[in-house]
Each structure stands twice: as C-alpha cells, then as structure tokens.
Design a protein around this motif. Sequence first.
Motif, PDB file in Angstrom:
ATOM      1  N   GLY A  50     -35.591 -21.791  -8.461  1.00 52.71           N
ATOM      2  CA  GLY A  50     -36.185 -23.100  -8.357  1.00 52.71           C
ATOM      3  C   GLY A  50     -35.165 -24.123  -7.880  1.00 52.71           C
ATOM      4  O   GLY A  50     -33.970 -23.812  -7.732  1.00 52.71           O
ATOM      5  N   PRO A  51     -35.605 -25.380  -7.629  1.00 56.57           N
ATOM      6  CA  PRO A  51     -34.678 -26.408  -7.137  1.00 56.57           C
ATOM      7  C   PRO A  51     -33.498 -26.637  -8.085  1.00 56.57           C
ATOM      8  O   PRO A  51     -32.350 -26.743  -7.633  1.00 56.57           O
ATOM      9  CB  PRO A  51     -35.573 -27.652  -7.040  1.00 56.57           C
ATOM     10  CG  PRO A  51     -36.955 -27.121  -6.922  1.00 56.57           C
ATOM     11  CD  PRO A  51     -36.983 -25.857  -7.713  1.00 56.57           C
ATOM     12  N   ALA A  52     -33.765 -26.734  -9.396  1.00 56.61           N
ATOM     13  CA  ALA A  52     -32.673 -26.938 -10.349  1.00 56.61           C
ATOM     14  C   ALA A  52     -31.745 -25.729 -10.382  1.00 56.61           C
ATOM     15  O   ALA A  52     -30.514 -25.882 -10.506  1.00 56.61           O
ATOM     16  CB  ALA A  52     -33.241 -27.209 -11.744  1.00 56.61           C
ATOM     17  N   GLN A  53     -32.303 -24.546 -10.262  1.00 51.74           N
ATOM     18  CA  GLN A  53     -31.467 -23.351 -10.282  1.00 51.74           C
ATOM     19  C   GLN A  53     -30.584 -23.278  -9.042  1.00 51.74           C
ATOM     20  O   GLN A  53     -29.420 -22.860  -9.126  1.00 51.74           O
ATOM     21  CB  GLN A  53     -32.350 -22.103 -10.376  1.00 51.74           C
ATOM     22  CG  GLN A  53     -32.998 -21.899 -11.741  1.00 51.74           C
ATOM     23  CD  GLN A  53     -33.868 -20.668 -11.791  1.00 51.74           C
ATOM     24  OE1 GLN A  53     -34.645 -20.411 -10.870  1.00 51.74           O
ATOM     25  NE2 GLN A  53     -33.750 -19.892 -12.853  1.00 51.74           N
ATOM     26  N   ARG A  54     -31.097 -23.662  -7.890  1.00 49.68           N
ATOM     27  CA  ARG A  54     -30.274 -23.635  -6.679  1.00 49.68           C
ATOM     28  C   ARG A  54     -29.090 -24.585  -6.805  1.00 49.68           C
ATOM     29  O   ARG A  54     -27.984 -24.283  -6.357  1.00 49.68           O
ATOM     30  CB  ARG A  54     -31.114 -23.990  -5.452  1.00 49.68           C
ATOM     31  CG  ARG A  54     -32.062 -22.874  -5.030  1.00 49.68           C
ATOM     32  CD  ARG A  54     -32.557 -23.077  -3.607  1.00 49.68           C
ATOM     33  NE  ARG A  54     -33.360 -24.301  -3.484  1.00 49.68           N
ATOM     34  CZ  ARG A  54     -34.672 -24.351  -3.651  1.00 49.68           C
ATOM     35  NH1 ARG A  54     -35.344 -23.264  -3.960  1.00 49.68           N
ATOM     36  NH2 ARG A  54     -35.328 -25.498  -3.503  1.00 49.68           N
ATOM     37  N   GLY A  55     -29.339 -25.750  -7.409  1.00 53.11           N
ATOM     38  CA  GLY A  55     -28.242 -26.689  -7.594  1.00 53.11           C
ATOM     39  C   GLY A  55     -27.180 -26.170  -8.546  1.00 53.11           C
ATOM     40  O   GLY A  55     -25.996 -26.487  -8.387  1.00 53.11           O
ATOM     41  N   LEU A  56     -27.572 -25.378  -9.531  1.00 54.47           N
ATOM     42  CA  LEU A  56     -26.623 -24.832 -10.512  1.00 54.47           C
ATOM     43  C   LEU A  56     -26.191 -23.403 -10.177  1.00 54.47           C
ATOM     44  O   LEU A  56     -25.488 -22.777 -10.963  1.00 54.47           O
ATOM     45  CB  LEU A  56     -27.270 -24.854 -11.910  1.00 54.47           C
ATOM     46  CG  LEU A  56     -27.580 -26.237 -12.486  1.00 54.47           C
ATOM     47  CD1 LEU A  56     -28.416 -26.106 -13.757  1.00 54.47           C
ATOM     48  CD2 LEU A  56     -26.276 -26.978 -12.802  1.00 54.47           C
ATOM     49  N   ARG A  57     -26.613 -22.891  -9.025  1.00 50.85           N
ATOM     50  CA  ARG A  57     -26.297 -21.514  -8.593  1.00 50.85           C
ATOM     51  C   ARG A  57     -26.774 -20.492  -9.637  1.00 50.85           C
ATOM     52  O   ARG A  57     -26.043 -19.607 -10.041  1.00 50.85           O
ATOM     53  CB  ARG A  57     -24.800 -21.356  -8.328  1.00 50.85           C
ATOM     54  CG  ARG A  57     -24.314 -22.140  -7.110  1.00 50.85           C
ATOM     55  CD  ARG A  57     -22.820 -22.031  -6.888  1.00 50.85           C
ATOM     56  NE  ARG A  57     -22.070 -22.750  -7.924  1.00 50.85           N
ATOM     57  CZ  ARG A  57     -21.364 -22.168  -8.872  1.00 50.85           C
ATOM     58  NH1 ARG A  57     -21.294 -20.856  -8.948  1.00 50.85           N
ATOM     59  NH2 ARG A  57     -20.699 -22.903  -9.768  1.00 50.85           N
ATOM     60  N   LEU A  58     -28.049 -20.636 -10.029  1.00 53.79           N
ATOM     61  CA  LEU A  58     -28.681 -19.728 -10.990  1.00 53.79           C
ATOM     62  C   LEU A  58     -29.904 -19.074 -10.339  1.00 53.79           C
ATOM     63  O   LEU A  58     -30.403 -19.526  -9.319  1.00 53.79           O
ATOM     64  CB  LEU A  58     -29.125 -20.482 -12.252  1.00 53.79           C
ATOM     65  CG  LEU A  58     -28.040 -21.228 -13.035  1.00 53.79           C
ATOM     66  CD1 LEU A  58     -28.677 -22.048 -14.153  1.00 53.79           C
ATOM     67  CD2 LEU A  58     -27.018 -20.244 -13.606  1.00 53.79           C
TER      68      LEU A  58
END
Length: 432
Positions: free
Chosen positions: A379-387
């Motif tokens: 998801g968008p938040a995961q892409r930002g946190l590299r998850l």
Amino acid sequence: MDPAAIWHRLLPLSPVIRAGRLFVGAVIVFAGTLLPGSHTTESGAITRAVIGVVVIAFGVVSWLVTRWRVEGNDLRIETGLIRRSSLRFPLPQIQAIDVVRPVLARIFGLAELRLRMGGATAGSARLAYLTASHADTVRAQLLALARGTAIQPETQESPERVLVRLPAGRLIGSLILGSPTVTVLVMAGAIAGAAALSPRAAIGILSSSSAIAIGMVTVIWRRLNGAYNLTVAEAHDGLRVRSGLLDTTAETIPRGRVQAVRMVEPLLWRPLGWCRLEVDVAGRQHRGGENNPERRQLRAVLPVGSRQEAESLLARILPDAPRERTRPPSRARWKAPLRFHNLSWGHNERCAVTTTGRLARITSWVPLTKVQSLRLVQGPAQRGLRLATIYLDTAGHSVHAAIRDRDADEAREQLGELTVLCRAARTAQGFR
C-alpha cells in the motif's frame, strides 16, 4: 439401508420438522386472536384455516415427491413436483457426514444427515429426516461405500478417544466476557444514565438501539446453544465434534481436509489464559439448526479453552505446525501502532503460521498444500516505509492469513521461497 438400488422415502414427519420455526412463528403471530374475548371475524378465521391447510398440503406433497437411493457410487436424491430435480452426489467425494438434530427432531426421535462433499460437487446433500438409529446406520454404511469397503449387516461406529470436554461454567464465563455481552451491558448502562438525566432521551436511545441489542442477544444465544456440552474425540476418520443445547450436532472433521486453523485470544480472555480454536474446511456448511442458510464458516473445535488444550488439538489437526516466528522491522510500528506488538510469522516445509490483531490476538496456521495463491501487496504507507505484505489464499476463504508489514526485500525473497515450498508440498502429497 439395502445397498441395492431401491428407492427410499424420508419420514412423513419431515415436513413438520423442516417447517418447525415457521410453525412456531405463526403460533406466536396468531396467539392473540386465539385468546378468549379476542375480536376475530369469521372471514379471518377462514383465512387462517385455509392457510393452514395449504401449508400442510404443501408439506405432504413435498414429502411424496422426495425420494433417495444409492446407485453404484452415487447418492441420488429426487424431488420436485412441477419442476423435477434429480441430484447425484459421488460417494467417493464425501468429506464427512454430520448428524444434526434440531429441537423438534429430538422431540420426535429424528435426525438429519448432512453429507459434506468435496471436488466439483463441493456443497452438501441432506437427508432430513430419519429416525435417529436409522440415521446412524445409514451414515456408517454410506461412509463404508465411500471408502470402498464392504457393508456389514450391522455397521457400528469406530472406537474413539475423547480429547476435550468443555465445562458449562467456562462457556458461560466466556460469554459474559465476550464482546456481544460487553456491548449489551454498555448499551444498558448508557440507557440507564440517559434515563436518570432525561427519560424522554432514554426512550429515544432505547428505540434506536433495540435492534442492535436483539442482534447481540441472538449472537450470545447461538454461541451458547452451539457450544454447550461440546466434546471433541479422535477416531480413525478424523476429529468428531459433538455439541448443542437444544439443537445438537455431531460433526466429523476429516484428516487432510482442513484448509487452515485459527486461534483467537480476546483481550478480556487473556488474563485467564483462554483462547478459541477454529478450523476452516472447504465446502458449504450450515450454520447449525434447521432453516439456517448454507455458507462458508469456521467451526470452533474449542469455543473456549486453555492454551494447553488448544495446542493439544492443534497437534492432532496439524502435527507439523511451526513454533519459531520472527518479528517485523521496527519501522512497521509507524504503519500499524496497535497491531505491531502482535505481528510475527514463521514456517517450515509443511506449514506457515502468522500472528496479528489489535485487541484480540489472532494466530493462523495454513498447510502449504492448501495454499491456492500467494500475493505480495504494497500500500502507499508501506511503500513509503519499504514494507510489504504477503497473503496466503486458501480454498476455505474464512481464514485470512497474511505475513504483514515485512521488509520489502525480505518479503520478495519469502514469496519466492514459499512458492517453491508450496509446490514441493503439493507434489509430495500427490498434487500437481
């Protein structure tokens, strides 16, 4: 039951039992008009009499046009008057045959057989109703035909070993500490507080929340009725689960048919060391009780028990369940602050396990032979946190196992490794 192709009929009382709830509801609706002094017109009485005759006639016709027999390796059920229906259920594809006895059936000494099928005919066939003794005999003989063994004149149940019995006190305690009961108590407290301040406001709150309260009470009753006097036993054909207060059910969970296992530890149960263990079996099942619709559902093999009891049952269902688990990277806390402390996962060559949950801790075990697909999602938040998250999809569709919020590079490696392990596990079991 004669194994030759002879047509059999269900018992004449079957329509009465099948329409039991409708009959009770009609009695409640018309009870007021039957009391002395009630204002009942002649036309109204005639209308109710005609409706009663039509319902009885419909039930008799339904019974007359329904018949069943065994043809070779198939169970054939025919029904319908204007539109004739002939259904065939291959006996080799039987996953289990459950014995269900709603309260009205118990009064008359009757029982229903539900055949849970696998393969292309995934679903269930019903023989409702037979006498209780005849139902046990038919069940044993159909299972013998499904296994390809000879039918004995008097087929008896195979021996079994009891693993768990659920005490009534623990069940009631779990219901008191369950979320439906807490919801009802909170609503009652809110209404009482509002009544002390403004009786008119309390009436408005009561009228608007009555439907929610009735729904919660219904959930509590279903859990009590479904889990009361639960016994789990082990036999050669799998785990046998018997339970019920008014409506009793005797189910069999065959070995190798479980798609996933889930253990739930609610927040209010954890100080007592309690948990709930559920299994997901592919195929459509009834919720339990007559006139309830078919749907996919989890079966609670341990509605409430200790961790030791749950682990003992898990060892019987999935003997090779992994124990070691790894935690996600610390930066996953920013994405899931409430769920982070529960996140973990592990695997071996045969099974994967995941843990998640915000308030209730949920642990899911999935045999790698049952994994239908693997999905890596960012998801968008995961892409930002590299998850990234890996989902393990099964045919059961009720347990949503996911390896959540892993390092993105690690998740890609795990996806490739799990793909190889799933393929190897299915090959070892004889699947392509």
